[in-house]
Design an enzyme around this catalytic site. Structure first.
Site, PDB file in Angstrom:
ATOM      1  N   CYS A   1      -3.003 115.048 -38.544  1.00  0.00           N
ATOM      2  CA  CYS A   1      -2.002 115.545 -39.385  1.00  0.00           C
ATOM      3  C   CYS A   1      -2.428 116.346 -40.609  1.00  0.00           C
ATOM      4  O   CYS A   1      -3.537 115.583 -41.147  1.00  0.00           O
ATOM      5  CB  CYS A   1      -1.196 114.044 -40.031  1.00  0.00           C
ATOM      6  SG  CYS A   1       0.184 114.465 -41.192  1.00  0.00           S
TER       7      CYS A   1
ATOM      8  N   LYS B   1      -5.505 111.408 -31.382  1.00  0.00           N
ATOM      9  CA  LYS B   1      -4.993 112.802 -31.389  1.00  0.00           C
ATOM     10  C   LYS B   1      -5.596 113.582 -32.447  1.00  0.00           C
ATOM     11  O   LYS B   1      -5.562 113.087 -33.559  1.00  0.00           O
ATOM     12  CB  LYS B   1      -3.340 112.391 -31.630  1.00  0.00           C
ATOM     13  CG  LYS B   1      -2.661 113.682 -31.769  1.00  0.00           C
ATOM     14  CD  LYS B   1      -1.129 113.609 -31.751  1.00  0.00           C
ATOM     15  CE  LYS B   1      -0.206 114.754 -31.703  1.00  0.00           C
ATOM     16  NZ  LYS B   1      -0.430 115.597 -32.496  1.00  0.00           N
TER      17      LYS B   1
END
Length: 336
Positions: free
Chosen positions: A96, A135
């Site tokens: 992110c 991720k």
């Protein structure tokens, strides 16, 4: 079915979108697709005691918890709390690019600190029996993806991570907004495919730019272990999830169509309303259910205009469904 099998197709963790209401709704469309929570920060759980952030309905399973943070001990404690709450996969956010995560030195920032990520993952793995996954992006800012990504995956592998989701874009921490970071940096699918070839022992899923089940199936056919879909699954849930069990998982029993999904949501909505949840908190995740179909616009309009009103209940769904059905019936042709 094992988590690795469910991970052939997953819906990405998306802040403000993949909350527990969204996940319950998505599960009605696909029994097998792996779902992810919104990112939950380790400090919120460990220091803030915000265990309500872990709340989920058992019917959402299989569902994974995504954590954000940069302190190994804190993330280990948060992983243990996630396991206790019923999550069997704990995912570390290393992708992110938002200002919020940059200020906390986590998310995509962690790709600049692979040794720290290795320590974090090792600590999380030791803290609970949950499977720890990561991720990430293919790199950040001036990093050379062809150099940084294999080194990053090697560090993860040595720490004991066996499953990784790679968003096939760089993250630009300076100069691009989170929205732009999802669209402007070019996709590099060949690099992710090359990483699967270089790390055959790892389960590698690809994320970024996938907008159809046919595209997802094609990427699986190319040798990737999984495909993660983000915005398309949220904005067009029936298109991406209704046939996922058949196309991706070989389950020929079929998923629910949009009308069946609405009916299946009723008991959940009634329960949540009785607990003080506002209808709009649930139906906002259902606005795209009829996307591309007759009545899609009126469905969105009726829910948007009425679900937020005090005391709104399932009669709003009835009104919206009636309008969809009316839009789907062709008008009789007038006699000349």
């Amino acid at each position: 079915m094992q988590l690795t099998q469910h991970a052939r197709l997953s819906v990405a963790p998306m802040m403000d979108w993949t909350d527990r209401h969204c996940r319950f709704f998505h599960r009605l469309l696909s029994r097998h697709t792996l779902l992810y929570t919104e990112m939950v920060t380790a400090p919120a759980l460990v220091r803030g005691g915000a265990l309500h952030l872990l709340r989920h309905d058992p019917a959402e399973q299989p569902v994974a918890l995504q954590l954000g943070g940069s302190d190994a001990d804190e993330l280990a404690q948060a992983a243990a709390l996630g396991w206790q709450a019923g999550y069997r996969e704990i995912n570390l956010n290393c992708g992110c690019p938002s200002d919020r995560v940059q200020s906390g030195s986590f998310g995509a920032v962690l790709m600049e600190h692979p040794a720290l990520v290795g320590d974090i993952c090792a600590a999380m793995i030791a803290a609970s029996p949950a499977e720890v996954t990561v991720k990430c992006r293919i790199g950040v800012d001036a990093q050379v993806p062809e150099e940084i990504l294999p080194a990053f995956l090697e560090t993860l592998s040595q720490a004991g991570v066996r499953r990784v989701i790679i968003h096939a874009r760089k993250a630009w921490l300076q100069g691009l907004s989170p929205k732009d970071n999802r669209e402007i940096p070019p996709l590099d699918y060949p690099l992710v495919l090359a990483m699967k070839a270089a790390f055959p022992q790892m389960h590698i899923s690809i994320n970024g730019g996938v907008t159809s089940l046919a595209q997802a199936a094609g990427l699986l056919d190319e040798g990737l272990d999984g495909v993660m879909i983000g915005r398309a699954a949220y904005q067009r849930p029936a298109d991406l999830l209704q046939d996922a069990d058949r196309i991706v998982f070989g389950d020929m029993s079929g998923g629910r169509d949009p009308f069946e999904a609405v009916q299946a949501m009723r008991p959940y909505i009634l329960r949540e309303l009785s607990e003080g949840v506002r209808l709009a908190s649930i139906t906002r995740h259902m606005l795209g259910l009829f996307a591309g179909k007759p009545g899609a616009r009126v469905w969105r309009r009726i829910l948007s205009e009425n679900a937020h009103r005090a005391g709104a209940g399932t009669e709003v769904l009835d009104m919206a469904l009636d309008a969809v059905n009316a839009a789907a019936v062709p008008e009789p042709q007038q006699q000349s």
